[in-house]
Motif scaffolding. Structure first.
Motif: not given
Lengths: 292, 350
Positions: B204-216
């Motif tokens: 599973r991927l956790v895409v992070l941007n600016g300190g927040r989760v964008e998508q898991i």
């Protein structure tokens, strides 16, 4: 290294001349004088000079005062190196932990290095003065009678403290640089590997600091043997009863004040031999500096 | 073996602004989860909070069934592989591997057994008595992995372990890490900025941007249905085409063509996403086809990337290697493969 090509053979010599002249006038010539003098004996009025070969050296190694001075120098050098390095390392570790306000802290710690040895000596002379000093007063409160004019141990403690104080700054800077060269991730890896702070220091940090430590040890020994003249002169002048009479101070006492130029010359030559040896040892090790 | 649970985890360095915030993530036992994002997105900070190398400002981190917020790194039963490997330079490979076990007062025979086993798995047996400086990058990488394996921890934490290797070795080691993790079945949390690495390694991927989760999500789910324009742009190579457009009645006007996007979407400004490989060359008169003038072509061997622009927006289209490309290309796209994002928030609409 880049090889420079000079059109004229004289130019390299011309460019080297100022440095060579300084070395010649301030080192080679006096060193040669000392070496020559060490083979001579001069009478008390400086009228008659006799060549006596190695007799000055023989006399020195038979002289209990001189042997005592060697022992004093060894104790003094090792003590100063130990005290100044341990304290400097503790301070550097403290800085490494709290990198906030580190500039201010570093500046304060480096300050003593700018103080001339004789000034430092006089400062300590005041602090430790048995009559007017603050420390003997405080020590007296807890029942210790401090008098470096009478007690050999007190005198030695005084010169060790006074000499170390200045050297701490120097060692501190090197230790801070050495610590910063150790990647943070190594200590983090060790923390994850279950090593507590103390274990981390002894198994990771300290071994990785060993090139710095070795370098400083040699530098400190050389410093205490030669550069502490001012401290000794301003505080104990070698006393009481020769208990702080380090080699370099004895050269001055015997030669300058005692006017025994032959013996003083021989002592200088021995000192020179010691410093040359230390320098060679240091260069040898620095060449293969990375010991891990 | 154990899972890792993050609940509302946040990190603040100055007490005011949050570098990482509101992270909720459950890593199942034995799962390989990759944290991916651009530099500064907080992925390393998050990993270091799990490791115990950073304090946790908000929320809780649990490993197994235990909340570990106040637990020392050594007692969290995790092993970490660092970007620069962090091998102890004054110790031999064997000592490097044994260090963590010795500190835990394990008996000698057991240490030797574990070190030999790890050395066998990683094929580093012949280097055991060398110092790290006598090893190549790939070998050091293996030793770093070995140091994690011997501990037999509840979880592996990887902090960009492949970024110091050259491109070819990186691909090899990527495969090895994947195989090893499958074989050992150890829960793993892996940080990278490289989306290819993330795609290939992750369960599973956790895409992070600016300190927040964008998508898991699973790599292919994230690839097929990116939750936001950011994820769409970040995951996939070559990157997805993102074009500003106006939606009215389920279609957009585009490059002289009219593209059906789908029903049930509100009219308004959108960002239309099309993957280069989903753009299909079409006949000039095909319904919904639009024309793209060709600027230049990148040859990748297996395919060609045609770069052009439509209404001032750069567009990339992937075509088969043998297909000839003229001065311009007529393209069309299957509406089912279009991604529609809100022009303002970037959130997925379809």
């Amino acid at each position: 290294m880049k090889r420079a090509i000079f059109g004229h053979k004289g130019l390299p010599w011309l460019l080297l001349a100022p440095q060579l002249a300084i070395t010649l006038v301030f080192f080679i010539w006096p060193a040669g004088q000392a070496l020559w003098q060490s083979f001579l004996r001069q009478d008390a009025f400086g009228i008659k000079t006799t060549f006596i070969g190695l007799k000055n050296y023989q006399a020195l190694f038979a002289d209990s005062y001189y042997l005592n001075s060697m022992k004093v120098t060894a104790i003094f050098s090792v003590s100063v190196a130990l005290v100044s390095m341990v304290v400097a390392l503790l301070l550097a570790l403290a800085l490494d932990r709290t990198l906030k306000s580190s500039k201010f802290y570093t500046t304060l710690l480096v300050w003593p290095y700018a103080v001339a040895p004789v000034v430092a000596g006089i400062m300590w002379w005041f602090i430790f003065n048995p009559t007017i000093g603050i420390l003997p007063y405080l020590l007296d409160q807890i029942g210790y009678d401090w008098n470096h004019g009478l007690h050999s141990q007190d005198a030695m403690a005084l010169v060790v403290i006074a000499s170390s104080w200045k050297q701490i700054s120097y060692n501190f800077l090197f230790f801070v640089a050495g610590l910063q060269a150790i990647p943070m991730s190594l200590r983090e890896a060790a923390a994850i590997d279950g090593a507590g702070p103390v274990k981390r220091f002894f198994t990771i940090t300290f071994p990785l600091l060993s090139p710095t430590t070795f370098f400083l040890m040699v530098i400190n020994v050389v410093y205490t043997m030669f550069d502490t003249f001012g401290v000794i002169d301003a505080t104990t002048a070698g006393g009481p009863s020769q208990s702080t009479m380090i080699l370099v101070y004895k050269v001055y006492r015997d030669g300058q004040l005692g006017a025994n130029l032959g013996s003083s010359g021989a002592q200088s030559v021995i000192l020179m031999a010691i410093v040359v040896t230390l320098t060679i040892v240091q260069f040898r090790f620095i060449e293969r500096r990375v010991q891990y | 073996m154990a899972g890792i649970v993050l609940e509302g985890v946040g990190k603040s360095y100055d007490g005011k602004t949050l570098a990482v915030q509101g992270i909720n993530l459950t890593v199942a036992d034995g799962e390989f989860v990759v944290l991916v994002g651009p530099s500064g997105c907080g992925k390393s900070t998050l990993l270091r909070m799990v490791a115990g190398l950073e304090t946790i400002s908000e929320g809780t981190v649990s490993i197994g069934d235990r909340v570990v917020n106040k637990v020392e790194p050594a007692d969290r039963d995790i092993a970490m592989v660092f970007q620069n490997y962090a091998l102890y330079p004054h110790m031999s490979v064997r000592q490097n591997l044994a260090y963590g076990l010795k500190n835990r007062k394990m008996d000698r025979a057991e240490i030797a057994r574990r070190v030999d086993e790890a050395a066998k798995i990683l094929e580093i047996g012949e280097y055991l008595d060398r110092k790290p400086r006598a090893l190549s990058g790939g070998q050091r990488q293996r030793v770093a992995m070995g140091r994690a394996i011997v501990r037999d921890p509840a979880a592996f934490l990887f902090d960009e372990p492949l970024s110091n290797l050259d491109a070819k070795l990186r691909v090899t080691m990527r495969g090895e890490i994947r195989l090893l993790q499958k074989r050992l079945g150890t829960t793993s949390l892996y940080v990278t900025h490289d989306q290819v690495e993330a795609m290939t390694l992750a369960d599973r991927l956790v895409v992070l941007n600016g300190g927040r989760v964008e998508q898991i999500g699973a790599p292919m789910d994230v690839y097929k249905r990116p939750a936001s324009a950011f994820v769409a742009a970040f995951i996939g190579s070559p990157a997805m085409n993102l074009l500003p457009a106006v939606l009215s009645g389920g279609t957009v006007q585009f490059g002289g063509g009219r593209v059906a996007v789908g029903d049930g979407l509100p009219d308004g400004r959108i960002t239309l996403g099309i993957r280069p490989e989903d753009l299909r060359p079409a006949a000039a008169d095909e319904d919904g086809a639009f024309e793209m003038p060709v600027a230049y072509i990148e040859e990748l061997g297996s395919q060609r990337l045609v770069h052009g622009s439509i209404e001032g927006e750069d567009v990339v289209c992937a075509v088969p290697a043998e297909r000839p490309v003229g001065e311009s290309l007529h393209l069309t796209a299957d509406p089912a493969l279009l991604h529609v994002f809100d022009a303002q928030s970037g959130a997925r609409l379809n």
